[in-house]
Design a protein around this motif. Structure first.
Motif, mmCIF file in Angstrom:
data_model
loop_
_atom_site.group_PDB
_atom_site.id
_atom_site.type_symbol
_atom_site.label_atom_id
_atom_site.label_comp_id
_atom_site.label_asym_id
_atom_site.label_seq_id
_atom_site.Cartn_x
_atom_site.Cartn_y
_atom_site.Cartn_z
ATOM 1 N N LEU A 67 72.748 29.192 38.643
ATOM 2 C CA LEU A 67 72.208 29.264 39.997
ATOM 3 C C LEU A 67 71.911 27.870 40.538
ATOM 4 O O LEU A 67 72.105 27.595 41.718
ATOM 5 C CB LEU A 67 70.947 30.119 40.004
ATOM 6 N N MET A 68 71.468 26.963 39.676
ATOM 7 C CA MET A 68 71.138 25.606 40.111
ATOM 8 C C MET A 68 72.374 24.822 40.551
ATOM 9 O O MET A 68 72.255 23.816 41.235
ATOM 10 C CB MET A 68 70.409 24.848 38.994
ATOM 11 N N MET A 69 73.553 25.309 40.197
ATOM 12 C CA MET A 69 74.777 24.638 40.626
ATOM 13 C C MET A 69 75.035 24.852 42.119
ATOM 14 O O MET A 69 75.875 24.183 42.704
ATOM 15 C CB MET A 69 75.977 25.140 39.819
ATOM 16 N N ASN A 70 74.329 25.791 42.734
ATOM 17 C CA ASN A 70 74.423 26.067 44.165
ATOM 18 C C ASN A 70 73.051 25.791 44.779
ATOM 19 O O ASN A 70 72.224 26.696 44.882
ATOM 20 C CB ASN A 70 74.835 27.523 44.424
ATOM 21 N N PRO A 71 72.779 24.561 45.173
ATOM 22 C CA PRO A 71 71.437 24.170 45.582
ATOM 23 C C PRO A 71 70.857 24.988 46.736
ATOM 24 O O PRO A 71 69.677 25.316 46.715
ATOM 25 C CB PRO A 71 71.573 22.708 45.991
ATOM 26 N N ARG A 72 71.655 25.330 47.716
ATOM 27 C CA ARG A 72 71.116 26.103 48.841
ATOM 28 C C ARG A 72 70.717 27.499 48.403
ATOM 29 O O ARG A 72 69.674 28.020 48.803
ATOM 30 C CB ARG A 72 72.125 26.178 49.980
ATOM 31 N N LEU A 73 71.543 28.120 47.582
ATOM 32 C CA LEU A 73 71.227 29.450 47.088
ATOM 33 C C LEU A 73 69.997 29.403 46.184
ATOM 34 O O LEU A 73 69.117 30.262 46.268
ATOM 35 C CB LEU A 73 72.426 30.037 46.338
ATOM 36 N N TYR A 74 69.907 28.380 45.357
ATOM 37 C CA TYR A 74 68.756 28.217 44.467
ATOM 38 C C TYR A 74 67.477 28.012 45.278
ATOM 39 O O TYR A 74 66.449 28.637 44.996
ATOM 40 C CB TYR A 74 69.007 27.040 43.531
ATOM 41 N N ALA A 75 67.531 27.173 46.299
ATOM 42 C CA ALA A 75 66.360 26.939 47.148
ATOM 43 C C ALA A 75 65.966 28.212 47.885
ATOM 44 O O ALA A 75 64.776 28.529 48.016
ATOM 45 C CB ALA A 75 66.649 25.820 48.149
ATOM 46 N N THR A 76 66.951 28.975 48.347
ATOM 47 C CA THR A 76 66.669 30.234 49.021
ATOM 48 C C THR A 76 65.997 31.210 48.072
ATOM 49 O O THR A 76 65.031 31.887 48.432
ATOM 50 C CB THR A 76 67.969 30.851 49.584
ATOM 51 N N PHE A 77 66.475 31.271 46.834
ATOM 52 C CA PHE A 77 65.855 32.132 45.837
ATOM 53 C C PHE A 77 64.417 31.714 45.569
ATOM 54 O O PHE A 77 63.516 32.560 45.502
ATOM 55 C CB PHE A 77 66.657 32.117 44.532
ATOM 56 N N LEU A 78 64.180 30.420 45.405
ATOM 57 C CA LEU A 78 62.814 29.956 45.138
ATOM 58 C C LEU A 78 61.874 30.261 46.298
ATOM 59 O O LEU A 78 60.729 30.667 46.089
ATOM 60 C CB LEU A 78 62.815 28.455 44.825
ATOM 61 N N LEU A 79 62.346 30.091 47.523
ATOM 62 C CA LEU A 79 61.516 30.444 48.683
ATOM 63 C C LEU A 79 61.224 31.937 48.705
ATOM 64 O O LEU A 79 60.109 32.357 48.994
ATOM 65 C CB LEU A 79 62.205 30.013 49.973
ATOM 66 N N TRP A 80 62.231 32.738 48.401
ATOM 67 C CA TRP A 80 62.020 34.182 48.342
ATOM 68 C C TRP A 80 61.008 34.533 47.256
ATOM 69 O O TRP A 80 60.095 35.341 47.474
ATOM 70 C CB TRP A 80 63.343 34.908 48.075
ATOM 71 N N LEU A 81 61.150 33.918 46.082
ATOM 72 C CA LEU A 81 60.245 34.183 44.970
ATOM 73 C C LEU A 81 58.809 33.818 45.332
ATOM 74 O O LEU A 81 57.873 34.592 45.074
ATOM 75 C CB LEU A 81 60.702 33.412 43.724
ATOM 76 N N MET A 82 58.625 32.666 45.940
ATOM 77 C CA MET A 82 57.277 32.246 46.343
ATOM 78 C C MET A 82 56.694 33.199 47.388
ATOM 79 O O MET A 82 55.511 33.544 47.325
ATOM 80 C CB MET A 82 57.301 30.812 46.883
ATOM 81 N N SER A 83 57.501 33.633 48.336
ATOM 82 C CA SER A 83 56.978 34.551 49.356
ATOM 83 C C SER A 83 56.620 35.899 48.740
ATOM 84 O O SER A 83 55.616 36.514 49.115
ATOM 85 C CB SER A 83 57.972 34.730 50.499
ATOM 86 N N GLU A 84 57.400 36.365 47.772
ATOM 87 C CA GLU A 84 57.076 37.625 47.091
ATOM 88 C C GLU A 84 55.784 37.498 46.291
ATOM 89 O O GLU A 84 54.953 38.401 46.299
ATOM 90 C CB GLU A 84 58.218 38.051 46.168
ATOM 91 N N LEU A 85 55.625 36.377 45.599
ATOM 92 C CA LEU A 85 54.385 36.164 44.852
ATOM 93 C C LEU A 85 53.184 36.141 45.790
ATOM 94 O O LEU A 85 52.141 36.730 45.509
ATOM 95 C CB LEU A 85 54.456 34.850 44.063
ATOM 96 N N PHE A 86 53.319 35.490 46.924
ATOM 97 C CA PHE A 86 52.241 35.410 47.903
ATOM 98 C C PHE A 86 51.889 36.801 48.437
ATOM 99 O O PHE A 86 50.718 37.131 48.617
ATOM 100 C CB PHE A 86 52.640 34.482 49.052
#
Length: 95
Positions: A67-86
Motif C-alpha cells: 500500500l505504501m508504494m501508492n502514496p496517495r492511496l496510502y494517505a487516503t487510507f490513513l485519513l480514513w482510518l483516523m476519521s473512523e477512530l475519531f
C-alpha cells in the motif's frame, strides 16, 4: 460538472473546474487500486481493535508495504482510518 449548480446549492460554491479537479484525483486513486481497497465489505475498526480474555488490548499490525508504494492511496487510507477512530472511539478527556 453538469450538476454543479445543484451541488452548489447543497454544499456551497462548487465550480466546474473544482469538479474536474476532484474527478482527476479520484481517477488517480482508482488507478492505484482504491476501487478494490475501499469496496464492500468495508474494514471495521473493531476488526483491528480487540481485547484478550483477561481484558488487555491485543496489538494488530497492518502490513501496508504494498500500500505504501501508492502514496496517495496510502494517505487516503490513513485519513480514513483516523476519521473512523475519531468517530468510533469515546472521548474521555484527561485521565
Amino acid at each position: 460538472a453538469e450538476r454543479a449548480d445543484e451541488l452548489s446549492a447543497r454544499y456551497g460554491n462548487v465550480t466546474k473546474p473544482s469538479v474536474g479537479a476532484i474527478q482527476r484525483t479520484l481517477l488517480v486513486l482508482e488507478q492505484q487500486g482504491a476501487a478494490n481497497f475501499f469496496g464492500e465489505p468495508a474494514l471495521r475498526i473493531a476488526d483491528v481493535m480487540r481485547t484478550t480474555r483477561d481484558g488487555r488490548g491485543a496489538i494488530s499490525v497492518l502490513a501496508a508495504d504494498k500500500l505504501m508504494m501508492n502514496p496517495r492511496l496510502y494517505a487516503t487510507f490513513l485519513l480514513w482510518l483516523m476519521s473512523e477512530l475519531f468517530e468510533e472511539l469515546p472521548e474521555v478527556g484527561d485521565l
